[in-house]
Design an enzyme around this catalytic site. Structure first.
Site, mmCIF file in Angstrom:
data_model
loop_
_atom_site.group_PDB
_atom_site.id
_atom_site.type_symbol
_atom_site.label_atom_id
_atom_site.label_comp_id
_atom_site.label_asym_id
_atom_site.label_seq_id
_atom_site.Cartn_x
_atom_site.Cartn_y
_atom_site.Cartn_z
ATOM 1 N N ASP A 87 -1.095 -1.549 10.804
ATOM 2 C CA ASP A 87 -1.602 -1.606 9.170
ATOM 3 C C ASP A 87 -2.200 -2.876 8.936
ATOM 4 O O ASP A 87 -2.813 -3.214 7.871
ATOM 5 C CB ASP A 87 -0.351 -1.265 8.386
ATOM 6 C CG ASP A 87 0.267 0.011 8.479
ATOM 7 O OD1 ASP A 87 -0.541 0.831 8.838
ATOM 8 O OD2 ASP A 87 1.210 0.358 7.836
ATOM 9 N N LYS A 138 0.877 -0.994 0.052
ATOM 10 C CA LYS A 138 -0.207 -0.059 0.015
ATOM 11 C C LYS A 138 0.709 1.371 -0.052
ATOM 12 O O LYS A 138 2.007 1.332 0.318
ATOM 13 C CB LYS A 138 -0.948 -0.051 1.137
ATOM 14 C CG LYS A 138 -0.228 -0.119 2.671
ATOM 15 C CD LYS A 138 0.355 1.329 2.983
ATOM 16 C CE LYS A 138 0.803 1.222 4.257
ATOM 17 N NZ LYS A 138 1.724 2.663 4.614
#
Length: 285
Positions: free
Chosen positions: A137, A12
């Site tokens: 995350d 990401k």
């Protein structure tokens, strides 16, 4: 279920990252848009005869003994309070370590997905508890549900994930400056800079609206960028080179040190990647 399964663990980038003051639990709050990019690790998972064993192998990088794959496995065993099938995990590492791309967290989420494919029931509330033990995350990557593409507004310590429809018209080039910026190091630098003037960041409610705008109109800001760029000249130079390559928007992802550029077209991104590859390890996505 037994045998071998493969799970992709996507990377990401952060489109803007506001770092809030440290909370009572010791974590910083954040506000960010997370978006996956076309880069991923691959986890090849095989079952073992014995239970409660997780063996992790990686040829491309030296992983710590307590890596995110083994940590996710042990956290699952603890939270679920049950025996787990033993697994051998071969990690094909394509996401750079310390690059701000969430590779370790994505690997952890992929481990939990692999366990589910092997027949381990992991309810949503249990997955949430496991993610909290491994890394902030991980919540985002679990929210993808195994899909390679996704985007979300992420807040809290990372546990508040509001999925949004990802854009398919963005053309990225990633530059890896060859600097390892640990998350702990980056947050320490943020704490040391507390009280210094900061660039005004977008409000949480405005993040999706800006994400939908033409890229040239983006006003995202990453609070980590100035403190990491001040410490590492390679990051400063990469930021300058990506901007000079024609990127409509450029910044550092997460706590660094990967620098990304967003381009108007695939051909312009290809031209920029060709230009940047003469000096940097650059990847067109």
């Amino acid at each position: 279920m037994s045998g071998e399964i493969c799970v992709h663990a996507p990377a990401k980038i952060n489109l803007g990252l506001r770092v809030l003051p440290k909370r009572e639990d010791g974590f910083h709050g954040i506000e960010s848009v997370f978006a996956t990019v076309g880069l991923s690790d691959l986890l090849t998972v095989q079952t073992l005869p014995e239970q409660n064993v997780c063996k992790v192998f990686c040829e491309q990088a030296v992983l710590p003994q307590d890596n995110t794959v083994s940590s996710a496995y042990q956290a699952a065993k603890s939270v679920l309070a049950r025996n787990l099938p033993g697994i051998s995990v071969q990690v094909t590492k394509r996401i750079p370590l310390g690059g701000g791309l969430g590779g370790g967290s994505s690997d952890a989420a992929a481990t939990l997905i692999a366990l589910q494919k092997l027949g381990v029931d992991i309810p949503n509330d249990a997955a949430y508890k496991i993610a909290a033990r491994v890394g902030s995350d991980v919540f985002f990557f679990l929210s993808l549900g195994g899909k390679p593409d996704g985007a979300a507004i992420v807040s809290g310590r990372g546990e508040l994930v509001k999925p949004i429809s990802p854009r398919c018209d963005l053309h990225y080039v990633l530059v890896f400056p060859g600097v390892h910026s640990s998350t702990a190091e980056a947050y320490a630098a943020i704490d040391e800079s507390a009280g210094k003037p900061k660039t005004e960041c977008l409000a949480l409610d405005d993040l999706e609206a800006v994400y939908r705008k033409p890229v040239k109109d983006w006003t995202f800001v990453n609070d980590f960028t100035p403190v990491i760029a001040a410490k590492y000249s390679k990051v400063r130079q990469a930021l300058a080179d990506v901007k000079a390559s024609g990127a409509l928007f450029s910044d550092m992802s997460g706590s660094g040190s990967t620098v990304f550029g967003v381009y108007e077209s695939a051909s312009q991104a290809q031209d920029a990647a060709n230009l940047l590859s003469g000096k940097w390890n650059a990847t067109l996505l």
